[in-house]
Design an enzyme around this catalytic site. Structure first.
Site, mmCIF file in Angstrom:
data_model
loop_
_atom_site.group_PDB
_atom_site.id
_atom_site.type_symbol
_atom_site.label_atom_id
_atom_site.label_comp_id
_atom_site.label_asym_id
_atom_site.label_seq_id
_atom_site.Cartn_x
_atom_site.Cartn_y
_atom_site.Cartn_z
ATOM 1 N N LYS A 115 62.418 25.072 37.209
ATOM 2 C CA LYS A 115 61.261 25.909 37.547
ATOM 3 C C LYS A 115 60.938 26.891 36.428
ATOM 4 O O LYS A 115 59.768 27.140 36.136
ATOM 5 C CB LYS A 115 61.493 26.663 38.862
ATOM 6 C CG LYS A 115 61.325 25.767 40.081
ATOM 7 C CD LYS A 115 61.150 26.573 41.354
ATOM 8 C CE LYS A 115 60.848 25.648 42.520
ATOM 9 N NZ LYS A 115 60.778 26.314 43.802
ATOM 10 N N LYS A 206 60.647 14.632 41.692
ATOM 11 C CA LYS A 206 60.494 14.723 43.142
ATOM 12 C C LYS A 206 59.106 15.227 43.529
ATOM 13 O O LYS A 206 58.487 15.983 42.787
ATOM 14 C CB LYS A 206 61.597 15.596 43.748
ATOM 15 C CG LYS A 206 61.307 17.075 43.832
ATOM 16 C CD LYS A 206 62.309 17.760 44.750
ATOM 17 C CE LYS A 206 61.939 19.214 44.939
ATOM 18 N NZ LYS A 206 60.812 19.442 45.861
ATOM 19 N N LYS A 209 55.812 20.946 46.134
ATOM 20 C CA LYS A 209 54.659 21.800 46.419
ATOM 21 C C LYS A 209 54.121 22.396 45.138
ATOM 22 O O LYS A 209 52.937 22.637 44.996
ATOM 23 C CB LYS A 209 55.093 22.966 47.315
ATOM 24 C CG LYS A 209 55.317 22.568 48.734
ATOM 25 C CD LYS A 209 55.391 23.819 49.591
ATOM 26 C CE LYS A 209 56.676 23.855 50.367
ATOM 27 N NZ LYS A 209 57.624 24.843 49.882
#
Ligand code: ATP
Ligand code: MG
Length: 340
Positions: A115, A206, A209
């Site tokens: 992230k 993956k 969101k």
């Protein structure tokens, strides 16, 4: 045996079919199977603010996610649903656990690495220093607090959360070694075949969101046309066989989705589509997903228009968890020597 099951989802971005298959569907199955257990499902808004959020949007999402849980089959009579920020014991225990978590161990968390890299790439060189917050780095410790507050036995999650649950166990074990048996060690509950639903645009990463590519995820509130288009444009593998195997990651992913939304085994689907081309397979998959989502969305829309009901459910959930976590926090304070 009576167990405690705890899990959460961030009210950030749009919930997608990966969240449903990897997490929420498992919760519903557990709820209907473990009739004598405490099931606690949390909307983790304190986790959501580890990256930038619009305040109005965040509040709206908190309610939306609660309605999505219920539409998916979480029954507030059997399970508790609450918003994380409405129980201050979560950040309270999170702070204490920070003081027992080695910095180096947090540096090894792959979700933080992924992230933070993405955030830095997105914001460019100029704001490099600002986009990655201490909160994002500390995310797994707050998650450990979420879980440990309730003497959780099992945490039903997708594969991506396994490392965080291992960290939770490490923190709990270390604390217990120092102070006695304060925390119960939780176990992850991950269903192998569907623990990692992949992006429709890149079967190596993956479904997320926070993915910038809007074609990668089927959102639970997507319209019929959008779903059909996303599945049509989903990448496929070379060859033409509909088979669940390592060298066919894209088709395997579509099979996993198909299998879980229709409750059909992957083997049965492979048989059904023997000798059939990708085109027909995708069309029928698309019909199956749309059928599933239509039912789901009509329940969701009803819940969002029912006045007050959602608030009562969330109030009850918060009250239940506060009374439970208060005991654990007191135990921790006594162990550490905090307060009087
Ligand atoms: P973000 O990209 O913002 O982290 P997310 O899609 O990973 O969002 P989370 O709220 O972090 O969603 O995760 C909620 C739950 O959904 C977790 O249990 C997680 O393991 C599960 N989950 C998330 N993505 C997938 C996926 N692609 N396949 C299966 N389970 C998933
Ligand atoms: Mg995530």
């Amino acid at each position: 045996m009576k167990k405690t099951i705890f899990s959460g989802i961030q009210p950030s971005g749009n919930l997608h079919i990966g969240n449903y298959i990897g997490a929420i569907k498992q919760w519903v199955e557990l709820q209907n199977f473990l009739t004598d257990s405490d099931l606690i499902f949390c909307i983790v808004d304190l986790h959501a603010i580890t990256v930038k959020q619009d305040p109005k949007e965040l509040r709206k999402k908190n309610r939306e996610v609660a309605a999505l849980f219920i539409a998916a089959g979480i029954d507030p009579k059997k399970s508790k649903i609450f918003i994380q920020s409405e129980n201050p014991d979560h950040p309270y225990l999170g702070w204490i656990l920070n003081c027992y978590t080695p910095f180096g161990q947090l540096e090894r968390m792959t979700q933080f690495k992924d992230k933070s890299t993405r955030l830095r790439e997105r914001s460019g060189e100029a704001s490099k220093q600002d986009s990655v917050t201490a909160g994002l780095f500390d995310y797994p410790v707050l998650m450990a607090a979420d879980i440990l507050l309730y003497d959780t036995d099992e945490v039903p999650v997708g594969e991506d959360q396994k490392q965080h649950i291992e960290l939770t166990r490490d923190i709990a074990e270390k604390f217990n070694n120092q102070y006695g048996e304060v925390f119960k060690l939780p176990a992850p509950r991950i269903i192998k075949e569907t623990a990692r639903i992949m992006s429709l645009q890149n079967p190596m990463s993956k479904m997320s969101k926070s993915d910038e590519n809007p074609g990668g995820a089927i959102n639970l509130l997507d319209s019929k046309d959008v779903v059909a288009d996303k599945i049509k444009r989903a990448v496929t593998d070379s060859g033409s066989e509909i088979a669940y195997q390592a060298d066919k990651p894209a088709i395997s992913n579509l099979l996993a989705i198909y299998s879980r939304v229709t409750d059909t085994s992957i083997q049965d689907l492979e048989k059904k589509y023997q000798g059939v081309g990708y085109g027909v397979f995708k069309k029928e998959l698309s019909e199956a997903v749309i059928e599933f989502l239509e039912k789901f969305q009509s329940r969701y829309n009803e819940l969002m228009t029912e006045d007050g009901n959602l608030d009562t459910i969330l109030d009850e959930g918060a009250e239940f968890t506060r009374s439970r976590s208060a005991k654990k926090v007191q135990q921790v304070k006594d162990a550490v020597g905090l307060g009087r």
